[in-house]
Write an enzyme that holds these catalytic residues in place. Structure first.
Site, PDB file in Angstrom:
ATOM      1  N   CYS A  89     -53.317   3.407   3.100  1.00 41.25           N
ATOM      2  CA  CYS A  89     -54.043   3.952   1.933  1.00 41.25           C
ATOM      3  C   CYS A  89     -53.591   5.355   1.573  1.00 41.25           C
ATOM      4  O   CYS A  89     -54.029   5.889   0.554  1.00 41.25           O
ATOM      5  CB  CYS A  89     -55.541   3.938   2.190  1.00 41.25           C
ATOM      6  SG  CYS A  89     -56.094   2.443   3.034  1.00 41.25           S
ATOM      7  N   HIS A 338     -60.378   2.084  -5.829  1.00 43.39           N
ATOM      8  CA  HIS A 338     -59.437   2.398  -4.746  1.00 43.39           C
ATOM      9  C   HIS A 338     -58.320   1.352  -4.650  1.00 43.39           C
ATOM     10  O   HIS A 338     -58.308   0.529  -3.737  1.00 43.39           O
ATOM     11  CB  HIS A 338     -60.223   2.502  -3.433  1.00 43.39           C
ATOM     12  CG  HIS A 338     -59.424   2.902  -2.237  1.00 43.39           C
ATOM     13  ND1 HIS A 338     -58.261   3.635  -2.319  1.00 43.39           N
ATOM     14  CD2 HIS A 338     -59.632   2.680  -0.899  1.00 43.39           C
ATOM     15  CE1 HIS A 338     -57.786   3.832  -1.096  1.00 43.39           C
ATOM     16  NE2 HIS A 338     -58.594   3.256  -0.225  1.00 43.39           N
TER      17      HIS A 338
END
Lengths: 389, 389
Positions: A89, A338
């Site tokens: 991420c 996200h």
């Protein structure tokens, strides 16, 4: 204010809508973000001489690797060099760092640092299984732990050690949805109440549905240029004045302290040192709130408040849009969404908008210096960047 | 001989055995290659301040992303920054370029550029399906084309346009197995005859089994340092004096010419220019012979012979160990093996061994300047590097 070395500038930004984008493909998202950045920079595509593209798992999400070449093809940037950067991420933040190094090295003059993830088209397994490849496969993922579970362990420990409450975590979500409601690119543009968070379904105790960031499709791009090129192309460059990155064990159980993300601490110290500032100089920050507890740990580990006081600090409003240190003015991962590989670049886009004074209803007044904080997995990697007008 | 800018040096190299390594894991391969490089450089791990790791598809091969942090953990290099670089089969070459830029940028002083692939532990699908993610998923892989098929198209076109023969392609395999038989790290350390190649099973007409590189596990690492550090740590640095990279369409059908890999041509011109040399200055090269036809195209596109004459040039022995321009002294991908993400770094290891004079039975005499050529997919990306004593 620090006397910054203004060597690498952001001269263009591009962001797609974030959300469940059933009608947009991976490659169309890349082209959209890239073209927006090129138009914003008022340059021609052939003035770009390279690309660094953040993506976590094109292989598992859409059965496509070789992603940077694909981006060059669909961004009409062939045959210039390109590479994909992966760090779970934090892929976007690391791609920004790679772009910074490319300019500083002298090998490149104008590059795209981009990020993309298409998470809703999974072919080879559920999304959660793909995301779990950011954890330690042999010691964590294989046994079934996924990220809500990992961050729930962090949250429980934080509650135990520092008296942090579920309500304080919920306040992170309420604040970020307030900001996201003022961001037209956000996945969720709705304000929520504390009650909504507290009454939402348990995902991994003590984390509830509204403590978790969503699954998102999206792409983001920034165009970086050397100082000479920036002055030629651009009237209002935003300067990338500090870059720090660090790593830690993938497995949570290998850490000394569950509630301190050492990768954040080391990356932040490195970025502050690089820019010649301290945390007191930062006017606003986009931090990695994949779960509400992650924002609480982040503001502590970045030095905005003391260790253990992140919950109280949030509750007192210091991190709100009009607080001392506005955090996640974009809505953050929680409300903006996200798309994992894009997140680090989208954070940079928000800081640039703020420093340009173009952040509309969520504009922070008199913002001079901003920070982005992008975490991989449960803290196995981190990239911190500092930006100045 | 060119007056090279000696700014970035290779001060250490490490290579694992290449092969079907059932008893070695992904992470043990990383640690082995990295530790060998650290020992070779005679430095301490804490003198390393970053890592750039090439890997094509940890996600599909072993269900693990976040690979650079994993490497730092298992290489005992935490908490220094690290990022994984992906560009399909040119991931290693691009990681070398990223490491070069990191040093030149001033952000890093001593870094590892590594590469690794564990291809024999597939969990989520067959190896060929994972490799096909380097092709265009929507226009190639989805319809069932895999890389033997793509390179067969290139081979057939080369035969049609230039009269190249299957025997000439087979000579590439014979030469590379001759060299690989002299490389103790090679997957296949056996010489073969022209007849062996010609009688082997058809894989994708006109390519036969012995025209194809194998499925391989392996890892490689080099340690890069700035000139100041290199002089402090090392008596015999090898200098990385040129870096070039380029991209092209992933899909073969989008190209103007099937037999010219434009990414190779552009990357080579860029690397030659960067180093201040021409192809005539190169004493030896490791080129990307994923299939025998790929080596023929490579020596043409790099300028070692005229377009269309690569088959004849090989047949005449110019590329043999004692020829004018020895190609793939290591055995190449064909005989040494092809752990895709590691290949670009393994090529650099071979050139360093040769330039140090440490290549044993396959040593090229009086070698001064070497080149590596690393291709992604069917030519969607390419990295070319030039090395000098």
């Amino acid at each position: 204010m620090a006397n910054f070395k203004k060597e690498v500038a952001i001269i263009g930004i591009g962001l797609t809508q974030f959300g469940e984008l059933w009608d947009k493909s991976f490659r169309s998202l890349i082209a959209e973000a890239g073209n927006k950045a090129i138009i914003d920079a008022e340059i021609k595509p052939d003035q770009i001489d390279g690309l660094f593209g953040g993506n976590m798992s094109g292989g598992l999400f859409i059965k496509q690797e070789h992603l940077a070449s694909l981006a060059m093809d669909h961004g009409a940037l062939l045959p210039m060099p390109a590479m994909r950067i992966e760090s779970a991420c934090s892929s976007g933040g690391q791609a920004l760092r790679a772009g910074y190094m490319a300019i500083k090295s002298g090998l490149h003059e104008v590059v795209v640092a981009g990020g993309v993830e298409k998470m809703t088209d999974v072919l080879t397994g559920p999304t959660t299984e793909a995301l779990a490849t950011a954890a330690d496969q042999e010691w964590e993922a294989f046994y079934g732990v996924t990220f809500p579970g990992e961050y729930a362990l962090i949250a429980r420990r934080h509650m135990n050690d520092y008296g942090t409450t579920e309500e304080q975590m919920a306040q992170v979500a309420v604040k970020n949805h307030y900001n996201g409601a003022r961001n037209p690119n956000a996945q969720y543009q709705k304000e929520i109440t504390l009650e909504t968070v507290m009454k939402s379904t348990k995902v991994a105790d003590p984390l509830k549905l509204f403590d978790c960031s969503p699954i998102t499709d999206g792409a983001a791009a920034v165009i970086l240029a050397s100082a000479e090129n920036a002055k030629e192309f651009c009237d209002n460059p935003i300067w990338l004045v500090g870059s720090g990155a660090a790593t830690d064990t993938l497995a949570l159980h290998d850490r000394d302290d569950l509630t301190t993300l050492k990768a954040t601490v080391v990356a932040a110290q490195s970025a502050y040192k690089h820019a010649g500032v301290t945390q007191k100089d930062i006017d606003m920050a986009e931090v990695h709130d994949c779960f509400t507890i992650a924002e609480i740990c982040a503001i502590e580990d970045l030095g905005f408040c003391k260790k253990g006081e992140g919950g109280k600090f949030t509750e007192q409003g210091h991190t709100s849009l009009t607080g001392d240190i506005p955090i996640n003015t974009s809505g953050g991962l929680k409300s903006k969404g996200h798309p994992v590989g894009a997140t680090g670049i989208a954070q940079a886009v928000e800081i640039v908008l703020q420093l340009r004074g173009d952040a509309g209803k969520r504009q922070v007044k008199n913002a001079e210096i901003g920070l982005t904080h992008n975490v991989g997995g449960s803290g196995g990697s981190c990239a911190v960047h500092i930006f100045s007008r």
